[in-house]
Design a protein around this motif. Structure first.
Motif, PDB file in Angstrom:
ATOM      1  N   HIS A  41     -53.067  -8.139 -23.960  1.00  0.00           N
ATOM      2  CA  HIS A  41     -51.880  -8.679 -23.315  1.00  0.00           C
ATOM      3  C   HIS A  41     -52.023 -10.194 -23.309  1.00  0.00           C
ATOM      4  N   VAL A  42     -51.126 -10.883 -24.040  1.00  0.00           N
ATOM      5  CA  VAL A  42     -51.293 -12.310 -24.304  1.00  0.00           C
ATOM      6  C   VAL A  42     -50.034 -13.065 -23.882  1.00  0.00           C
ATOM      7  N   ILE A  43     -50.236 -14.205 -23.260  1.00  0.00           N
ATOM      8  CA  ILE A  43     -49.126 -15.081 -22.896  1.00  0.00           C
ATOM      9  C   ILE A  43     -49.087 -16.282 -23.833  1.00  0.00           C
ATOM     10  N   ALA A  44     -47.908 -16.570 -24.369  1.00  0.00           N
ATOM     11  CA  ALA A  44     -47.689 -17.754 -25.194  1.00  0.00           C
ATOM     12  C   ALA A  44     -47.024 -18.808 -24.318  1.00  0.00           C
ATOM     13  N   VAL A  45     -47.783 -19.812 -23.930  1.00  0.00           N
ATOM     14  CA  VAL A  45     -47.314 -20.846 -23.011  1.00  0.00           C
ATOM     15  C   VAL A  45     -46.616 -21.943 -23.812  1.00  0.00           C
ATOM     16  N   CYS A  46     -45.468 -22.374 -23.318  1.00  0.00           N
ATOM     17  CA  CYS A  46     -44.635 -23.333 -24.061  1.00  0.00           C
ATOM     18  C   CYS A  46     -44.314 -22.766 -25.444  1.00  0.00           C
ATOM     19  N   CYS A  47     -43.770 -21.561 -25.442  1.00  0.00           N
ATOM     20  CA  CYS A  47     -43.574 -20.818 -26.688  1.00  0.00           C
ATOM     21  C   CYS A  47     -42.403 -21.318 -27.517  1.00  0.00           C
ATOM     22  N   GLY A  65     -43.714 -14.606 -23.779  1.00  0.00           N
ATOM     23  CA  GLY A  65     -43.551 -16.025 -24.059  1.00  0.00           C
ATOM     24  C   GLY A  65     -42.884 -16.717 -22.889  1.00  0.00           C
ATOM     25  N   VAL A  66     -43.365 -17.888 -22.530  1.00  0.00           N
ATOM     26  CA  VAL A  66     -42.768 -18.640 -21.431  1.00  0.00           C
ATOM     27  C   VAL A  66     -42.508 -20.065 -21.891  1.00  0.00           C
ATOM     28  N   ASP A  67     -41.344 -20.586 -21.512  1.00  0.00           N
ATOM     29  CA  ASP A  67     -41.003 -21.963 -21.863  1.00  0.00           C
ATOM     30  C   ASP A  67     -40.015 -22.491 -20.839  1.00  0.00           C
ATOM     31  N   ILE A  68     -39.980 -23.815 -20.713  1.00  0.00           N
ATOM     32  CA  ILE A  68     -39.089 -24.465 -19.763  1.00  0.00           C
ATOM     33  C   ILE A  68     -37.733 -24.779 -20.386  1.00  0.00           C
ATOM     34  N   CYS A  69     -37.623 -24.602 -21.719  1.00  0.00           N
ATOM     35  CA  CYS A  69     -36.416 -24.975 -22.448  1.00  0.00           C
ATOM     36  C   CYS A  69     -35.560 -23.733 -22.717  1.00  0.00           C
ATOM     37  N   GLU A  70     -34.503 -23.571 -21.951  1.00  0.00           N
ATOM     38  CA  GLU A  70     -33.629 -22.408 -22.110  1.00  0.00           C
ATOM     39  C   GLU A  70     -32.967 -22.338 -23.490  1.00  0.00           C
ATOM     40  N   PRO A  71     -32.506 -23.450 -24.091  1.00  0.00           N
ATOM     41  CA  PRO A  71     -31.918 -23.357 -25.431  1.00  0.00           C
ATOM     42  C   PRO A  71     -32.898 -22.839 -26.487  1.00  0.00           C
ATOM     43  N   LEU A  72     -34.172 -23.229 -26.400  1.00  0.00           N
ATOM     44  CA  LEU A  72     -35.151 -22.690 -27.344  1.00  0.00           C
ATOM     45  C   LEU A  72     -35.412 -21.212 -27.077  1.00  0.00           C
ATOM     46  N   LEU A  73     -35.466 -20.820 -25.806  1.00  0.00           N
ATOM     47  CA  LEU A  73     -35.648 -19.406 -25.479  1.00  0.00           C
ATOM     48  C   LEU A  73     -34.474 -18.577 -25.978  1.00  0.00           C
ATOM     49  N   ALA A  74     -33.284 -19.143 -25.959  1.00  0.00           N
ATOM     50  CA  ALA A  74     -32.127 -18.420 -26.485  1.00  0.00           C
ATOM     51  C   ALA A  74     -32.315 -18.110 -27.964  1.00  0.00           C
ATOM     52  N   HIS A  75     -32.853 -19.059 -28.723  1.00  0.00           N
ATOM     53  CA  HIS A  75     -33.145 -18.801 -30.136  1.00  0.00           C
ATOM     54  C   HIS A  75     -34.226 -17.733 -30.268  1.00  0.00           C
ATOM     55  N   ALA A  76     -35.249 -17.797 -29.408  1.00  0.00           N
ATOM     56  CA  ALA A  76     -36.321 -16.801 -29.459  1.00  0.00           C
ATOM     57  C   ALA A  76     -35.778 -15.403 -29.182  1.00  0.00           C
TER      58      ALA A  76
END
Length: 223
Positions: A41-47, A65-76
């Motif tokens: 079980h792996v977390i990708a920080v600033c993914c 995966g965790v990130d502070i940027c919602e637009p990048l997470l939308a692409h993910a």
């Protein structure tokens, strides 16, 4: 309130420049440091838009995966929907990783992002908190000594913002230079033991190679 990410304004450019088709991270040095992650079980920080998360999943890990940027997470999330790998993406700040319990992951990665985090020591401490005893952390950064856009000499020992330079225009202007000792001391203060460091050669002539990137593998002791 979630802070505004430095990548919000460049998210679409970044996505269309970096893995727009969702192939996943192709970085043999990073992959060698990660090792066999099957069943972990792996977390990708600033993914970001999920490059390393996708690669970890392809290698057999269960990934968040965790990130502070919602637009990048939308692409993910769009890429996850079009090619499901079982990755869960969470909006969150690397400084606290508040959405995650203590000792909830076997491993963590942070690919080319620690230098973008305002307080890298706080982020490293948060990564240590969410890892189980014996957990591992693999990260990579722009080399603080030799990257081509680093103004070396003079103020090397000063924590500061990188200047924006030609050729690195898709990066936010407030990526941070920190001396190498800052990173090493932050790992130690968080309880990590540094087990491997890699400086890939990248130069025009044999014998004159200069590493632009710096990779670390750290591990928590078994308790």
């Amino acid at each position: 309130m979630q802070p505004i990410s430095a990548y919000d304004a460049v998210a679409d450019i970044y996505h269309h420049t970096i893995d727009p088709h969702g192939i996943g991270l192709k970085d043999p040095v990073f992959e060698d440091l990660i090792g066999d992650v099957r069943g972990q079980h792996v977390i990708a920080v600033c993914c970001g838009q999920g490059r390393e998360a996708r690669r970890l999943a392809d290698l057999g890990a269960t990934v968040v995966g965790v990130d502070i940027c919602e637009p990048l997470l939308a692409h993910a999330r769009d890429l996850e929907q079009s090619s499901p790998r079982g990755i869960r993406y969470v909006l969150g700040n690397a400084h606290d990783l508040v959405a995650f319990d203590n000792a909830s992951f076997d491993g963590a990665v942070c690919h080319m992002a620690l230098m973008d985090i305002p307080d890298a020591a706080k982020a490293i401490g948060s990564v240590a908190r969410v890892l189980r005893p014996g957990g591992w952390f693999v990260c990579s950064i722009v080399h603080p000594c030799y990257a081509p856009h680093v103004e070396i000499v003079g103020d090397y020992l000063v924590d500061r913002l990188y200047a924006k330079v030609d050729g690195w225009h898709i990066l936010p202007e407030h990526a941070y230079h920190r001396p190498l000792s800052t990173y090493l001391n932050s790992f130690a203060e968080a309880g990590f033991v540094l087990t491997r460091t890699v400086e890939p050669a990248d130069g025009p002539e044999p014998g004159r190679e200069v590493p632009n990137l710096l990779y670390f593998r750290c591990e928590l002791p078994l308790r």
